[in-house]
Design a protein around this motif. Structure first.
Motif, PDB file in Angstrom:
ATOM      1  N   ASN A 120       0.824  -1.236   0.008  1.00  0.00           N
ATOM      2  CA  ASN A 120      -0.002  -0.135   0.080  1.00  0.00           C
ATOM      3  C   ASN A 120       0.975   0.878  -0.305  1.00  0.00           C
ATOM      4  O   ASN A 120       0.738   2.873   0.908  1.00  0.00           O
ATOM      5  CB  ASN A 120      -0.996  -0.267   1.128  1.00  0.00           C
ATOM      6  N   THR A 173       2.811   4.604  -1.224  1.00  0.00           N
ATOM      7  CA  THR A 173       2.652   5.459  -1.619  1.00  0.00           C
ATOM      8  C   THR A 173       3.019   7.343  -0.878  1.00  0.00           C
ATOM      9  O   THR A 173       3.688   6.843  -0.393  1.00  0.00           O
ATOM     10  CB  THR A 173       0.803   6.265  -1.048  1.00  0.00           C
ATOM     11  N   GLN A 193       0.694   5.514  -6.495  1.00  0.00           N
ATOM     12  CA  GLN A 193      -0.453   5.668  -5.337  1.00  0.00           C
ATOM     13  C   GLN A 193      -0.822   3.664  -5.564  1.00  0.00           C
ATOM     14  O   GLN A 193      -1.204   3.103  -6.088  1.00  0.00           O
ATOM     15  CB  GLN A 193      -1.294   6.060  -6.525  1.00  0.00           C
ATOM     16  N   ASP A 194      -0.488   3.508  -3.214  1.00  0.00           N
ATOM     17  CA  ASP A 194      -1.287   2.790  -3.443  1.00  0.00           C
ATOM     18  C   ASP A 194      -1.063   0.604  -4.158  1.00  0.00           C
ATOM     19  O   ASP A 194      -1.237   0.529  -4.552  1.00  0.00           O
ATOM     20  CB  ASP A 194      -2.978   2.425  -2.720  1.00  0.00           C
ATOM     21  N   LEU A 195       0.622   1.070  -4.009  1.00  0.00           N
ATOM     22  CA  LEU A 195       1.064   0.190  -4.725  1.00  0.00           C
ATOM     23  C   LEU A 195       1.647  -0.957  -3.783  1.00  0.00           C
ATOM     24  O   LEU A 195       1.787  -0.860  -2.690  1.00  0.00           O
ATOM     25  CB  LEU A 195       2.537   0.692  -5.498  1.00  0.00           C
ATOM     26  N   GLN A 212       0.930   3.394 -10.291  1.00  0.00           N
ATOM     27  CA  GLN A 212       0.208   1.676  -9.639  1.00  0.00           C
ATOM     28  C   GLN A 212       0.827   0.943 -11.094  1.00  0.00           C
ATOM     29  O   GLN A 212       1.230   1.292 -12.202  1.00  0.00           O
ATOM     30  CB  GLN A 212      -1.271   1.939  -9.837  1.00  0.00           C
ATOM     31  N   THR A 245      -0.390  -2.124 -12.516  1.00  0.00           N
ATOM     32  CA  THR A 245      -1.563  -2.868 -13.373  1.00  0.00           C
ATOM     33  C   THR A 245      -1.148  -4.203 -14.046  1.00  0.00           C
ATOM     34  O   THR A 245      -2.456  -4.927 -14.150  1.00  0.00           O
ATOM     35  CB  THR A 245      -1.631  -1.691 -14.687  1.00  0.00           C
TER      36      THR A 245
END
Length: 567
Positions: free
Chosen positions: A324, A326, A338-340, A525, A527
């Motif tokens: 998570n 950021t 972000q929230d990685l 992020q 993906t």
């Protein structure tokens, strides 16, 4: 204008300052000997006064020589102590140093020089300017109390002038230093980016910006000089006017028969000595102001928050992970990451891929602890909590900063024999090139401009390999090399990843084919993730970008063949 903190920080230099004060005072005593002897010789012709005159001159000369020596020692000690403190602070700040290179350069050069002048010249003069009038008064009051009192009472007019000037100067100097540091930042930025500026034909605009800021700096410099000139003129009027007042009082007493000719000559010869030390202090005024302002800048740097040092030691588990995560840069509208979440088991070969601006380089800096975040862990321990020496030994983020010779740059990673250095240079195919130069003694110019982009990358990789860390982070390590050298470097990475963790940041997806796992980033992020075959089969954004790059490379190769056929 005495800064107590500065005196405490440089207490050993203060010892030399005390010697300077004593030697200047001794020189004054020698001057008094000379004046008394000269006055007696002129009025009574006593030959034995010649011995006192010569003795006074010898005292003055010896005092001056020793004073200059004490000034030199004070200067050397100030520079040594301040540079040690700044260097130690840089080491403690580590990767989290907010000061720009230009500010740091000015701090360690002009800043330290200003503090040096403050210590080696201003402080001793500050004390002596108060001691000299009192000494003279104690001696001359016995000769002529009215003249001595007049001279002593007029001396404080010079400090009053200095105080008035100081109020005005403080505001001007604040602006002066702000403009000065900003100009230094701008100049360094433009010089470092000159190639890019020329490429985009923006060099003329950069020149105009520099000219405008230089003109602004010239104007504020002229204001500072004008202020100093005016203060000098006023102090001269006070000094010589005050001396004249004392002389007139002495002449009046001589006319009334209240003082001898010898005493009158002594008052005339020494009246200016009441004011000259304070007058010289006024001339050193700008040195004092600059020194105090520079010390404020140095202390502001030394007082930068360092954060709590990590105490945890690493164990066998060297899994690098983030959950998570950021992160946003200051003054940025949106987070770069972000929230990685990701996990990189040790050992292994991993790629962080994505288009420009996707956040892969920011993520790499977070994983290397170049950007602080407690959400990144190594062996389950947040990076900020790990002992800095353990962390530095475990993770190497490859950079292309060089200075000195090839040998100097490699030995910065590890003390090694020449054979070891040659071996690692051969592994990255750089040794054959260097053999035609001066070998390990090849000196690198500024920014290693005498090496090509690919050669700089290979040298950076060689230095990283020599360090022998457990985790390596390579950011675009093959972006400036030919395909053959790229294949060789990738083979080195693949072999290295058998026992180490190798993280490759790349925009060229063909390089990721050999990686155990690829993490594809978009807008900060992850993906997609997986092997290259898995990602291509998914037919997502990764596969689309891969096919676009493959088509462009195929076209470029075909274009090269057609050109060869024409030839």
């Amino acid at each position: 204008m005495i800064k107590s903190r500065l005196l405490k920080q440089l207490s050993k230099s203060s010892y030399y300052v005390l010697w300077q004060i004593l030697l200047k005072w001794t020189g004054l005593i020698g001057q008094i000997f000379v004046i008394f002897a000269a006055a007696r010789m002129l009025t009574s012709g006593q030959a034995n006064s010649l011995i006192k005159l010569i003795a006074g001159i010898v005292i003055q000369v010896v005092s001056l020589v020793l004073y200059n020596q004490a000034s030199f020692l004070a200067s050397a000690r100030v520079k040594e102590v301040l540079r040690e403190k700044i260097y130690a602070k840089l080491l403690r700040l580590g990767n989290h140093n907010p000061v720009t290179p230009a500010e740091l350069t000015q701090l360690t050069s002009d800043g330290i020089e200003s503090v040096d002048s403050y210590f080696s010249r201003y402080l001793s003069q500050f004390a002596y300017a108060r001691l000299a009038p009192i000494t003279l008064f104690a001696i001359l009051v016995k000769i002529s109390a009215p003249a001595s009192i007049t001279l002593l009472c007029l001396v404080p007019l010079i400090p009053i002038v200095i105080m008035v000037v100081m109020v005005i100067a403080k505001k001007i100097l604040n602006r002066y230093f702000a403009i000065y540091y900003h100009l230094g930042d701008t100049f360094l930025e433009k010089m470092q980016g000159m190639t890019t500026l020329k490429l985009y034909q923006a060099d003329q605009k950069a020149e105009d910006d520099l000219a405008r800021e230089s003109e602004h700096f010239r104007q504020i410099t002229m204001k500072v000089l004008t202020m100093q000139l005016l203060s000098t003129v006023i102090m001269d009027l006070v000094a010589y006017g005050g001396a004249s007042a004392g002389i007139l009082v002495a002449l009046r007493e001589l006319a009334l028969g209240q003082i001898s000719k010898e005493g009158t000559l002594i008052i005339i010869f020494l009246s200016a000595s009441y004011f000259l030390p304070m007058r010289q202090l006024g001339a050193y005024f700008h040195i004092g102001m600059n020194g105090m302002k520079a010390s404020d800048q140095i202390f502001a740097f030394l007082d930068l928050p360092e954060g709590k040092k990590g105490q945890e030691h690493l164990g066998q588990d060297l899994t690098l992970s983030a959950k998570n995560l950021t992160f946003a840069y200051q003054d940025s509208g949106s987070p770069a990451i972000q929230d990685l979440s990701l996990t990189l088991p040790h050992p292994g070969f991993y790629a962080l891929a994505g288009r420009s601006g996707s956040g892969k380089s920011t993520l790499a800096q977070l994983l290397a602890n170049r950007l602080p975040s407690s959400q990144v862990k190594l062996g389950g321990i947040p990076l900020p909590e790990i002992d800095p020496s353990d962390l530095t030994a475990a993770i190497t983020s490859v950079s292309e900063s060089f200075a000195g010779s090839i040998r100097d740059n490699l030995l910065a990673a590890k003390m090694a024999s020449d054979d070891e250095l040659i071996d690692v240079l051969s592994r990255v195919q750089l040794w054959n090139f260097l053999q035609k130069r001066a070998g390990l003694d090849t000196v690198l110019t500024t920014n290693a401009a005498n090496l090509s982009g690919g050669q700089r990358q290979r040298l950076a990789i060689a230095r990283a390999l020599l360090k022998d860390s457990q985790i390596y982070i390579f950011d675009e390590a093959t972006s400036n090399v030919d395909l053959e050298t790229e294949a060789d470097i990738m083979a080195i990475f693949q072999e290295l990843a058998k026992a180490k963790t190798v993280i490759l940041i790349t925009h060229r997806l063909a390089n990721a084919a050999l990686c155990d796992r690829i993490f594809f980033l978009e807008k900060g992020q992850i993906t997609e993730s997986g092997t290259q075959d898995e990602l291509i089969q998914k037919a997502g954004a990764y596969a689309q970008l891969y096919q676009q790059q493959a088509a462009l490379e195929s076209y470029a190769q075909l274009g090269g063949k057609n050109e060869n056929e024409k030839d």
